[in-house]
Write a protein that holds these residues in place. Structure first.
Motif, mmCIF file in Angstrom:
data_model
loop_
_atom_site.group_PDB
_atom_site.id
_atom_site.type_symbol
_atom_site.label_atom_id
_atom_site.label_comp_id
_atom_site.label_asym_id
_atom_site.label_seq_id
_atom_site.Cartn_x
_atom_site.Cartn_y
_atom_site.Cartn_z
ATOM 1 N N GLN A 122 0.817 -1.212 0.000
ATOM 2 C CA GLN A 122 0.000 0.000 0.000
ATOM 3 C C GLN A 122 0.852 1.264 0.000
ATOM 4 N N THR A 123 1.861 1.328 0.877
ATOM 5 C CA THR A 123 2.648 2.561 0.981
ATOM 6 C C THR A 123 3.535 2.771 -0.244
ATOM 7 N N HIS A 124 4.126 1.702 -0.753
ATOM 8 C CA HIS A 124 4.960 1.849 -1.948
ATOM 9 C C HIS A 124 4.116 2.283 -3.146
ATOM 10 N N ALA A 125 2.944 1.655 -3.313
ATOM 11 C CA ALA A 125 2.069 2.035 -4.426
ATOM 12 C C ALA A 125 1.587 3.475 -4.275
ATOM 13 N N SER A 126 1.309 3.882 -3.055
ATOM 14 C CA SER A 126 0.869 5.249 -2.802
ATOM 15 C C SER A 126 1.966 6.262 -3.140
ATOM 16 N N ASP A 127 3.217 5.916 -2.823
ATOM 17 C CA ASP A 127 4.342 6.805 -3.160
ATOM 18 C C ASP A 127 4.482 6.951 -4.675
ATOM 19 N N ILE A 128 4.320 5.831 -5.387
ATOM 20 C CA ILE A 128 4.397 5.871 -6.858
ATOM 21 C C ILE A 128 3.261 6.720 -7.411
ATOM 22 N N ALA A 129 2.062 6.544 -6.862
ATOM 23 C CA ALA A 129 0.906 7.313 -7.311
ATOM 24 C C ALA A 129 1.121 8.807 -7.080
ATOM 25 N N ASP A 130 1.704 9.167 -5.952
ATOM 26 C CA ASP A 130 1.961 10.577 -5.652
ATOM 27 C C ASP A 130 2.934 11.170 -6.672
ATOM 28 N N PHE A 131 3.960 10.407 -7.004
ATOM 29 C CA PHE A 131 4.927 10.874 -8.004
ATOM 30 C C PHE A 131 4.259 11.080 -9.353
ATOM 31 N N ILE A 132 3.488 10.095 -9.805
ATOM 32 C CA ILE A 132 2.842 10.189 -11.113
ATOM 33 C C ILE A 132 1.862 11.348 -11.145
ATOM 34 N N TYR A 154 -0.721 -4.299 -7.335
ATOM 35 C CA TYR A 154 -1.567 -3.642 -6.331
ATOM 36 C C TYR A 154 -2.042 -2.293 -6.861
ATOM 37 N N TYR A 155 -1.153 -1.570 -7.529
ATOM 38 C CA TYR A 155 -1.509 -0.252 -8.083
ATOM 39 C C TYR A 155 -2.665 -0.371 -9.066
ATOM 40 N N ILE A 156 -2.525 -1.238 -10.065
ATOM 41 C CA ILE A 156 -3.550 -1.304 -11.110
ATOM 42 C C ILE A 156 -4.861 -1.864 -10.571
ATOM 43 N N ALA A 157 -4.808 -2.642 -9.490
ATOM 44 C CA ALA A 157 -6.032 -3.166 -8.896
ATOM 45 C C ALA A 157 -6.828 -2.071 -8.194
ATOM 46 N N ASN A 158 -6.162 -0.987 -7.823
ATOM 47 C CA ASN A 158 -6.831 0.058 -7.046
ATOM 48 C C ASN A 158 -7.106 1.327 -7.836
ATOM 49 N N ILE A 159 -6.848 1.326 -9.132
ATOM 50 C CA ILE A 159 -7.261 2.458 -9.962
ATOM 51 C C ILE A 159 -8.788 2.493 -9.994
ATOM 52 N N GLU A 168 -6.661 7.000 1.016
ATOM 53 C CA GLU A 168 -5.275 7.353 0.717
ATOM 54 C C GLU A 168 -5.085 8.255 -0.494
ATOM 55 N N GLY A 169 -6.131 8.564 -1.242
ATOM 56 C CA GLY A 169 -5.964 9.458 -2.374
ATOM 57 C C GLY A 169 -6.033 8.749 -3.709
ATOM 58 N N LEU A 170 -5.841 9.510 -4.750
ATOM 59 C CA LEU A 170 -6.059 9.034 -6.111
ATOM 60 C C LEU A 170 -4.878 8.242 -6.665
ATOM 61 N N TYR A 171 -5.184 7.136 -7.345
ATOM 62 C CA TYR A 171 -4.191 6.439 -8.148
ATOM 63 C C TYR A 171 -4.398 6.911 -9.585
ATOM 64 N N PRO A 172 -3.474 7.684 -10.130
ATOM 65 C CA PRO A 172 -3.663 8.178 -11.501
ATOM 66 C C PRO A 172 -3.793 7.044 -12.504
ATOM 67 N N TYR A 173 -4.531 7.325 -13.562
ATOM 68 C CA TYR A 173 -4.749 6.323 -14.603
ATOM 69 C C TYR A 173 -3.443 6.047 -15.341
ATOM 70 N N LYS A 267 -10.145 -3.932 -11.648
ATOM 71 C CA LYS A 267 -11.532 -3.559 -11.909
ATOM 72 C C LYS A 267 -11.711 -2.937 -13.292
ATOM 73 N N ASP A 268 -10.666 -2.251 -13.767
ATOM 74 C CA ASP A 268 -10.738 -1.580 -15.060
ATOM 75 C C ASP A 268 -10.149 -2.485 -16.139
ATOM 76 N N SER A 269 -11.016 -3.112 -16.909
ATOM 77 C CA SER A 269 -10.563 -4.082 -17.918
ATOM 78 C C SER A 269 -9.885 -3.415 -19.109
ATOM 79 N N SER A 270 -9.940 -2.089 -19.182
ATOM 80 C CA SER A 270 -9.323 -1.401 -20.318
ATOM 81 C C SER A 270 -7.808 -1.263 -20.157
ATOM 82 N N ILE A 271 -7.283 -1.525 -18.964
ATOM 83 C CA ILE A 271 -5.849 -1.401 -18.730
ATOM 84 C C ILE A 271 -5.119 -2.548 -19.426
#
Length: 332
Positions: A122-132, A154-159, A168-173, A267-271
């Protein structure tokens, strides 16, 4: 000696600090010397900790008619941003892609959090999301290697996950995701058990190499774990030193990590997802690669003559060419 001045790189959204190597506090004893056209940046996270980023801009004369998605690279255990900067950043930047290689907290030149481990999925993915979210203007392609691949999962599962967004905030697309010799969605426990029963000698070597960190002191074991037999010993020795210094603290608490798995479905099958493996991978076996491919409904690609560290191995071009072909197809 007087301290050198610090310059700041401006983006459309926020700032990243570019620090001359001479003023870096000695976070690693073995420094990685950047290649031509590469910059070392530091992204400040909401926690106040700074995350190392090695950046290389893509050639703008490669494909002027279309906008290539930026590439964001995530390393696995015992590695850092440098592992992508060695070959992949020069290769993909020459092919027109802006490249960002991240060092997760507690790794490379990044700050280390308090506590015994660097973080969690969770924390590593959140850090990556913040950067993006703050540094990149277009949806990027996210590439993860080994345990870094599990973070990408984990990142793509939570978009678009509303429960996550509230906490925890937004995971950018993303424009796409690549899982390179990735730990499968169920974790590495299944691989360990298979090795114990089918390859007990290999299981002992892997445990000794990774869990006991014997790869740091044994050149033959380091070579067998991460690289092809054709790799020159002097090159392996250089990478061994960089890996030893890169991982100042464990990337995860493995017990807590395994308790949180398997990774949730996307959840997003378009990824678009590419699952890429190596035939001579000493860490992630063929069944692990198949598990990941099945989980994402894609046929995995297994490259012959390459070991676990695809991006550093002597035949790294094989993996790079497959990824480039997939990226070029992604734009169509």
């Amino acid at each position: 000696m007087a301290a050198l001045s610090t310059t700041t790189l401006l983006t459309n959204r926020t700032r990243m600090t570019l620090v001359p190597r001479a003023v870096l506090e000695n976070k690693t004893q073995v420094s990685y010397e950047l290649k031509k056209s590469q910059s070392r940046l530091f992204h400040e996270l909401p926690s106040g900790l700074k995350m190392e980023v090695i950046f290389q801009k893509g050639r703008i004369d490669i494909d002027e008619k279309s906008q290539n998605p930026p590439l964001v690279f995530v390393h696995g255990s015992f590695h850092a941003a440098w592992c992508w900067a060695e070959h992949f950043l020069p290769f993909f930047s020459q092919n027109g892609y802006d490249c960002y290689a991240l060092s997760l907290l507690g790794q490379g030149e990044s700050d280390a959090p308090s506590g015994a481990v660097a973080g969690s999925l969770q924390t590593h993915a959140s850090d990556i999301a913040d950067f993006i979210q703050k540094q990149i203007n277009f949806p990027p392609v996210l590439l993860g290697h080994s345990f870094g691949g599990l973070i990408v999962q984990y990142y793509i599962a939570n978009i678009g996950n509303e429960k996550f967004l509230e906490k925890e905030g937004l995971y950018p697309y993303l424009a796409g995701a690549l899982l390179v010799c990735s730990v499968p969605p169920s974790g590495n426990s299944g691989i360990v058990w298979r090795y114990l029963f089918s390859k007990p000698v290999a299981a002992f070597k892997i445990t000794r190499s990774l869990a006991a960190k014997a790869f740091q002191t044994s050149l033959p074991l380091c070579k067998e774990t991460f690289f092809s037999t054709e790799m020159e010993n002097q090159v392996v020795l250089r990478y061994q030193k960089l890996m030893t210094e890169s991982s100042r603290m464990p990337l995860f608490d493995l017990r807590k990590l395994n308790a949180s798995l398997p990774a949730p479905p996307v959840k997003d099958s378009s990824i678009k997802v590419l699952v890429l493996g190596a035939q001579d991978d000493f860490i992630v076996d063929g069944k692990g690669l198949e598990e990941t491919g099945t989980f994402y409904g894609v046929s995995p690609i297994c490259i012959e003559g390459v070991a676990h560290d695809i991006m550093l191995d002597c035949s790294w071009e094989k993996g790079a060419q497959v990824i480039l072909s997939w990226l070029n197809h992604l734009k169509r």
